[in-house]
Design an enzyme around this catalytic site. Structure first.
Site, mmCIF file in Angstrom:
data_model
loop_
_atom_site.group_PDB
_atom_site.id
_atom_site.type_symbol
_atom_site.label_atom_id
_atom_site.label_comp_id
_atom_site.label_asym_id
_atom_site.label_seq_id
_atom_site.Cartn_x
_atom_site.Cartn_y
_atom_site.Cartn_z
ATOM 1 N N CYS A 1 31.998 55.113 40.291
ATOM 2 C CA CYS A 1 32.804 55.495 41.445
ATOM 3 C C CYS A 1 33.560 56.803 41.150
ATOM 4 C CB CYS A 1 33.721 54.330 41.788
ATOM 5 S SG CYS A 1 34.493 54.503 43.371
ATOM 6 N N TYR A 2 34.872 56.774 41.029
ATOM 7 C CA TYR A 2 35.609 58.005 40.704
ATOM 8 C C TYR A 2 35.009 58.663 39.456
ATOM 9 C CZ TYR A 2 39.501 61.140 39.585
ATOM 10 O OH TYR A 2 40.261 62.244 39.303
ATOM 11 N N HIS B 1 30.550 49.429 42.241
ATOM 12 C CA HIS B 1 31.210 48.844 41.069
ATOM 13 C C HIS B 1 30.351 47.742 40.447
ATOM 14 C CE1 HIS B 1 35.162 50.779 41.280
ATOM 15 N NE2 HIS B 1 34.882 50.866 42.571
ATOM 16 N N GLU C 1 30.943 46.146 37.811
ATOM 17 C CA GLU C 1 31.742 45.188 37.053
ATOM 18 C C GLU C 1 32.276 44.024 37.887
ATOM 19 O OE1 GLU C 1 32.513 48.192 37.973
ATOM 20 O OE2 GLU C 1 34.625 48.513 38.345
ATOM 21 N N ASP D 1 47.655 32.013 21.047
ATOM 22 C CA ASP D 1 47.561 33.293 20.339
ATOM 23 C C ASP D 1 48.125 33.221 18.918
ATOM 24 O OD1 ASP D 1 46.609 33.999 22.792
ATOM 25 O OD2 ASP D 1 48.416 35.076 23.414
ATOM 26 N N LYS E 1 41.903 37.230 26.104
ATOM 27 C CA LYS E 1 42.211 35.811 25.924
ATOM 28 C C LYS E 1 40.961 34.953 25.660
ATOM 29 C CE LYS E 1 45.739 32.930 26.269
ATOM 30 N NZ LYS E 1 47.069 33.235 25.720
#
Ligand code: XMP
Length: 532
Positions: A97-98, A183, A185, A241, A388
């Site tokens: 895109c951009y 896109h 993704e 974590d 995560k």
């Protein structure tokens, strides 16, 4: 290869040796998503600021570049740009895109606003099935979200896909540079993951060796190098974590790592016992029962921000005392001991963007981030490049039990921000019981893993009820469950009525002094996830 600054984390340096895909960030809401998709393809990547230099990319062993999308237009003054040498053909490039517009413009093409803007779903007609589009159908659904298009291609480039309205929906130089208007993704581009994989594997020559096992092996070698013969200390919170960070460091340096678990008295039912039972046998674990100190300091405190600050301060004090008691004998003269922290990649990205933006302080989040300033310790953050889901996979690789790995996040101040207003031991006990029943029923109904976070709140409201033949004046417990990807926005979870009924009935029957249960149906914003 050049060594990076001594302050950088373990995975950071491990990454210098590992072939890396660089994602240049142009401010798209999807930049992190691109990184996650690349990692899901078992290829290591990192997000870089858009003005990164070719030298920096070389130092990081970058083998391919993805230019993200972004809200700007390339022809606007001060639109974020790219160093020409990054896109001049030395490295494989995928502009999204951009990112595509930018590459086109920098290489001499022309970008202009599209007459009729194409947003949302579109059908892309693919003209060339080599390289990027290998394996795709002649026509594929894809997601568009920009008003500009490439009007004139740069020299040496040709179009390889079009839509009804956009003649150049994808372009290439026929070698290793590609641009796509859509896109790949996002989920709304169903075959987008294949487009990315084609770029990674076919164009950049990635081998898909970024696996939890590989990460563990590299991180351990790196930790050994970084920590040397020193001792380390880690505050174990019971969350995912810190648990994974501690387990990893323990693998590397054995019982030169001391883990401190502070029971603040603000934990959920059985949480402290579970942490000790899980980690006691595998780590050098010091469990500190500090409930009394926390409750004394919290007496009479009503304001949520003040609760956070009291808890933060007391936590640091407790931890310092433990560290001072455990570390000195073991400290090597002249060398600072190490503090292990479970910082993960979204924390790093978020604090980076917080530095660059001025945003109103909504709520302070307490964690142990303030520790190194008051203690002479070197910070090591072995998970600072992981998302995560990767932390969970690494945790599984290290043998950490599922119920710890899939635990919902919980706020540092614990139940202190879930008892509205002033806290005392009795209220905490009531909340703990109600909360435990709630979670138990969610698990039994297979809803625990479907929501991102669920908890009970003890409100300061008391209301009239009838229990048995008696009129009661009891507490109001509120239940909250949310779905969210990023915890920045959240929606209330549509729990089934019969499940809510079961939970409510158990709480009012089994928890003395609670006679009413409500379900929170506000989204974030305007509400927050926590009540305080
Ligand atoms: P809010 O309530 O701000 O929560 O919508 C977003 C996420 O952050 C957690 N949270 C905290 N975590 N210290 C923490 O470590 C805090 O003071 C704190 N307050 C909220 C919250 O549980 C949710 O996951």
């Amino acid at each position: 290869m050049k060594e990076r600054a001594a302050t950088t984390g373990t995975a950071d340096r491990a990454a210098t040796a590992r072939p890396t895909i660089a994602i240049l960030d142009y401010g798209s809401q999807y930049t992190q998503l691109i990184a996650r998709r690349v990692r899901e393809s078992r290829v290591y990547c990192e997000i870089f600021p858009h003005d990164v230099t070719p030298d920096e990319l070389r130092e990081r062993n970058v083998v391919g570049v993805i230019l993200s999308g972004g809200p700007s237009s390339v022809y606007e003054p001060n639109a974020p740009s790219v160093d020409r040498r990054v896109v001049d053909g030395r490295l494989p490039v995928l502009g999204i895109c951009y990112g595509m517009h930018l590459m086109a413009q920098v290489l001499g093409g022309e970008v202009a606003p599209e007459g009729t803007r194409e947003y949302g779903p579109a059908m892309v007609e693919i003209g060339d099935h080599g390289g990027l589009f290998e394996g795709l159908a002649p026509s594929e659904r894809a997601w568009m979200s920009h008003g500009d298009t490439v009007r004139r291609l740069p020299a040496g480039f040709h179009g390889i896909a079009r839509t009804e309205r956009v003649p150049v929906a994808a372009m290439t130089d026929g070698r290793a540079r590609f641009g796509v208007q859509f896109h790949p993704e996002v989920m709304h581009t169903p075959r987008g993951a294949e487009v990315l994989r084609n770029f990674l594997y076919r164009v950049c020559g990635a081998t898909g060796d970024w696996t939890p096992a590989a990460f563990v092996e590299e991180a351990i070698a790196e930790l050994r190098r970084e920590i040397g013969e020193r001792h380390a200390i880690c505050a174990l919170s019971g969350g995912v974590d810190s648990a994974v960070a501690a387990a990893l460091v323990a693998r590397a340096i054995g019982d030169r790592l001391t883990c401190v678990f502070i029971d603040t008295g603000l934990l959920r039912e059985n949480e402290a016992e579970q942490v000790v039972a899980t980690f006691g046998p595998r780590l050098r674990l010091v469990a500190v029962d500090a409930a009394d100190r926390f409750l004394v300091r919290l007496a009479g405190v009503n304001d949520p921000e003040q609760k956070r600050s009291v808890i933060g301060e007391e936590f640091v004090r407790c931890f310092e005392e433990e560290a001072a008691a455990r570390l000195p004998a073991a400290t090597i003269a002249g060398q600072k001991p190490v503090l292990v922290q479970g910082t993960i990649y979204p924390d790093v990205i978020e604090s980076r963007s917080r530095e660059s933006k001025t945003s109103a302080r909504i709520k302070t989040h307490h964690n142990v981030g303030g520790l190194p300033e008051v203690m002479a310790l070197d910070v090591v953050e072995p998970l600072r490049r992981l998302f995560k889901d990767e932390v969970r996979r690494v945790g599984a690789e290290l043998g950490i039990p599922e119920d710890i790995l899939w635990r919902h996040p919980s706020p540092g101040p614990g139940l202190a921000v879930r008892v509205v207003g002033e806290i005392d031991r009795e209220k905490l006990d009531i909340l703990r019981r109600a909360d435990a029943i709630y979670l138990e029923e969610l698990r039994a109904a297979d809803w625990y893993r479907k929501v991102a976070q669920a908890f009970a709140v003890l409100t300061s409201v008391r209301s009239v009820g009838v229990q048995g033949d008696f009129r009661t004046y009891g507490y109001l417990v509120a239940l909250r469950a949310v779905t969210t990807e990023d915890f920045m926005t959240a929606d209330w979870a549509r729990l089934p009525y019969d499940l809510l009924e079961r939970i409510s009935s158990r709480i009012v029957n089994e928890v003395p002094s609670v006679n009413r249960v409500v379900y929170d149906v506000s989204s974030k914003p305007p509400a927050t996830i926590e009540w305080e």
